[in-house]
Scaffold this motif. Structure first.
Motif, mmCIF file in Angstrom:
data_model
loop_
_atom_site.group_PDB
_atom_site.id
_atom_site.type_symbol
_atom_site.label_atom_id
_atom_site.label_comp_id
_atom_site.label_asym_id
_atom_site.label_seq_id
_atom_site.Cartn_x
_atom_site.Cartn_y
_atom_site.Cartn_z
ATOM 1 N N GLY A 20 4.626 -16.389 -16.008
ATOM 2 C CA GLY A 20 4.767 -16.205 -17.447
ATOM 3 C C GLY A 20 6.031 -16.796 -18.022
ATOM 4 N N GLY A 21 6.851 -17.416 -17.168
ATOM 5 C CA GLY A 21 8.046 -18.074 -17.667
ATOM 6 C C GLY A 21 7.699 -19.195 -18.618
ATOM 7 N N ARG A 22 8.530 -19.409 -19.574
ATOM 8 C CA ARG A 22 8.234 -20.368 -20.638
ATOM 9 C C ARG A 22 7.983 -21.778 -20.089
ATOM 10 N NH1 ARG A 22 8.979 -20.269 -26.028
ATOM 11 N NH2 ARG A 22 10.051 -18.264 -25.854
ATOM 12 N N ASP A 23 8.689 -22.159 -19.044
ATOM 13 C CA ASP A 23 8.612 -23.539 -18.571
ATOM 14 C C ASP A 23 8.053 -23.688 -17.162
ATOM 15 O OD1 ASP A 23 9.914 -24.627 -20.933
ATOM 16 O OD2 ASP A 23 11.757 -23.726 -20.165
ATOM 17 N N PHE A 24 7.569 -22.619 -16.548
ATOM 18 C CA PHE A 24 7.097 -22.736 -15.168
ATOM 19 C C PHE A 24 5.742 -23.440 -15.124
ATOM 20 C CE2 PHE A 24 5.321 -21.513 -11.102
ATOM 21 C CZ PHE A 24 6.430 -21.595 -10.260
ATOM 22 N N ASN A 25 5.629 -24.486 -14.311
ATOM 23 C CA ASN A 25 4.374 -25.223 -14.204
ATOM 24 C C ASN A 25 4.060 -25.668 -12.771
ATOM 25 O OD1 ASN A 25 6.083 -27.513 -13.768
ATOM 26 N ND2 ASN A 25 6.192 -27.864 -15.984
ATOM 27 N N LEU A 26 4.757 -25.119 -11.784
ATOM 28 C CA LEU A 26 4.517 -25.482 -10.385
ATOM 29 C C LEU A 26 3.629 -24.427 -9.710
ATOM 30 C CD1 LEU A 26 8.106 -26.687 -9.373
ATOM 31 C CD2 LEU A 26 6.150 -28.089 -10.071
ATOM 32 N N ASN A 27 2.411 -24.268 -10.251
ATOM 33 C CA ASN A 27 1.515 -23.227 -9.748
ATOM 34 C C ASN A 27 1.092 -23.465 -8.309
ATOM 35 O OD1 ASN A 27 1.436 -23.245 -12.725
ATOM 36 N ND2 ASN A 27 -0.072 -21.627 -12.495
ATOM 37 N N PHE A 28 0.760 -24.710 -7.970
ATOM 38 C CA PHE A 28 0.354 -25.010 -6.599
ATOM 39 C C PHE A 28 1.485 -24.698 -5.613
ATOM 40 C CE2 PHE A 28 -2.901 -27.974 -8.479
ATOM 41 C CZ PHE A 28 -4.006 -27.367 -7.910
ATOM 42 N N PHE A 29 2.700 -24.996 -6.021
ATOM 43 C CA PHE A 29 3.851 -24.729 -5.152
ATOM 44 C C PHE A 29 4.029 -23.231 -4.948
ATOM 45 C CE2 PHE A 29 8.469 -23.821 -4.851
ATOM 46 C CZ PHE A 29 8.683 -24.359 -3.579
ATOM 47 N N LEU A 30 3.902 -22.453 -6.015
ATOM 48 C CA LEU A 30 4.016 -20.997 -5.911
ATOM 49 C C LEU A 30 2.987 -20.436 -4.937
ATOM 50 C CD1 LEU A 30 4.886 -18.116 -6.806
ATOM 51 C CD2 LEU A 30 3.281 -18.353 -8.712
ATOM 52 N N LEU A 31 1.743 -20.873 -5.075
ATOM 53 C CA LEU A 31 0.678 -20.382 -4.206
ATOM 54 C C LEU A 31 0.894 -20.817 -2.760
ATOM 55 C CD1 LEU A 31 -2.334 -21.076 -6.593
ATOM 56 C CD2 LEU A 31 -1.226 -18.887 -6.157
ATOM 57 N N CYS A 32 1.443 -22.023 -2.578
ATOM 58 C CA CYS A 32 1.741 -22.508 -1.232
ATOM 59 C C CYS A 32 2.828 -21.651 -0.582
ATOM 60 C CB CYS A 32 2.176 -23.975 -1.284
ATOM 61 S SG CYS A 32 2.446 -24.718 0.327
#
Length: 373
Positions: free
Chosen positions: A66-78
């Motif tokens: 939910g961070g305003r600028d976070f867009n590394l979803n694949f990295f988070l899941l990895c």
């Protein structure tokens, strides 16, 4: 949202998701708790642990996504999958759990399931990034409808009248939640979110619809594969995490922006430590969900566990109101209440359906009637 949510909960986990697969794996017998007094045999502690780990994972995921600028979803899941894999491997080496060794032939057969899993957890992470936790939790109920009718089409199942009533309540609660969401500004003084038609079709609802479909396809496919491979819970957890890591890593490297500017945007210096800590905690909490799910079934029963899954939606939705200051509105509260009731009605319908099947006489044992002859 992580790899373990796929079979632990229930999709919010599912969830949901996470009971059909548990039944297919047959890893924990019902009502097998012993009378020996200990913490590990306490139903109340098991239930509270399950609910707490579920809320913890959802809240930490929302904090990061939910961070305003976070867009590394694949990295988070990895990262979450790596943490899960390291955790269960450490537990295995310590003699706490056991699962089968890696087998390339089985990995090749399981790889399509892991690919479906990646699609499910990625769409879920995107939906959670755009939607509030209460709205996300309520809409997860629609996955139950997709899975139920998927079973009818694929396995020749049936849907009872009570289940249809619960489905109607789920759809109604989702509609109310969406209406309340678009009618309420995301932030005070936000005039752009005026409740128009196009705002109702924003990215969050599109991702949520895709997640419901992906979730149903994944659960149905894994249910079939588990029966073929005879995987147990930790076998499933091991292969799901192990095989999803290369997919997530490749997708992250190819599809996400790894420029120094974007990395700095995703991990700003002022809260970099808290974001990384939340990523680690969410990965660990997904392991806890898997463990506490089996724990709940062991010390209570699968019926009680199903009811806990339905009841857990209420504190899960409330957590979004408490931790993220989501606006409290009449529509939102009504949607949460309806979603809660729909879960209870569905659980009751499944309990009755199971009891009916248990008392039914097999067709081959019935005496033939004159019409049959």
């Amino acid at each position: 949202m992580s790899a373990n949510q796929a079979y632990a909960k229930v999709p919010g986990d599912d969830e949901e998701k996470y009971n059909n697969v548990a039944e297919a794996s047959n890893t924990v017998p019902e009502d097998s708790a012993t009378t020996k007094p200990s913490v590990t045999n306490s139903p109340m502690i098991a239930i509270l642990s399950y609910c707490g780990s579920s809320i913890l994972m959802t809240v930490t995921n929302k904090y990061v996504l939910g961070g305003r600028d976070f867009n590394l979803n694949f990295f988070l899941l990895c990262v979450q999958s790596v943490i899960c894999l390291v955790t269960i491997e450490s537990c295995k080496r310590g003699g706490l759990i056991t699962y089968r060794e890696f087998n390339m032939a089985q990995a090749k057969k399981w790889f399509p399931i892991s690919a479906l899993l990646v699609g499910m957890i990625y769409t879920g992470s995107k939906a959670l990034a755009y939607l509030t936790i209460p709205v996300y939790t309520i809409f997860k109920n629609l996955t139950i409808i997709c899975i139920a009718y998927g079973e009818v089409l694929c396995f020749g199942g049936s849907v009872t009248r009570m289940a249809l009533v619960s489905f109607g309540l789920m759809v109604l609660s989702s509609g109310i939640a969406a209406w309340a969401d678009v009618k309420t500004p995301a932030t005070p003084g936000d005039a752009t979110n005026d409740g128009g038609l196009f705002s109702m079709l924003n990215a969050g609802y599109v991702w949520m619809a895709l997640n419901c479909i992906c979730n149903a396809v994944f659960v149905l496919a894994m249910k079939v594969r588990i029966k073929v491979t005879n995987f147990k819970d930790f076998d499933t957890m091991y292969y799901n995490n192990l095989l999803s890591i290369p997919i997530l890593l490749v997708c992250s490297l190819l599809l996400e922006d790894w420029s120094s500017a974007n990395v700095a945007l995703n991990f700003p210096a002022d809260n970099r430590t808290s974001i990384i800590s939340a990523m680690v905690i969410s990965g660990l909490s997904s392991v806890f969900i898997s463990y506490t799910s089996a724990w709940c079934v062991r010390v209570t029963s699968s019926t009680t566990y199903s009811m806990v899954g339905a009841l857990n939606k209420l504190p899960l939705a409330i957590s979004g109101l408490l931790f993220f200051n989501n606006p409290v509105t009449l529509g939102g509260c009504s949607a949460i209440a309806l979603g809660f009731v729909s879960g209870l009605v569905y659980t009751y319908a499944k309990i009755n359906e199971k009891k009916t099947k248990e008392v039914e006489v097999l067709p081959m044992t019935k005496m033939p009637t004159s019409r049959d002859t």
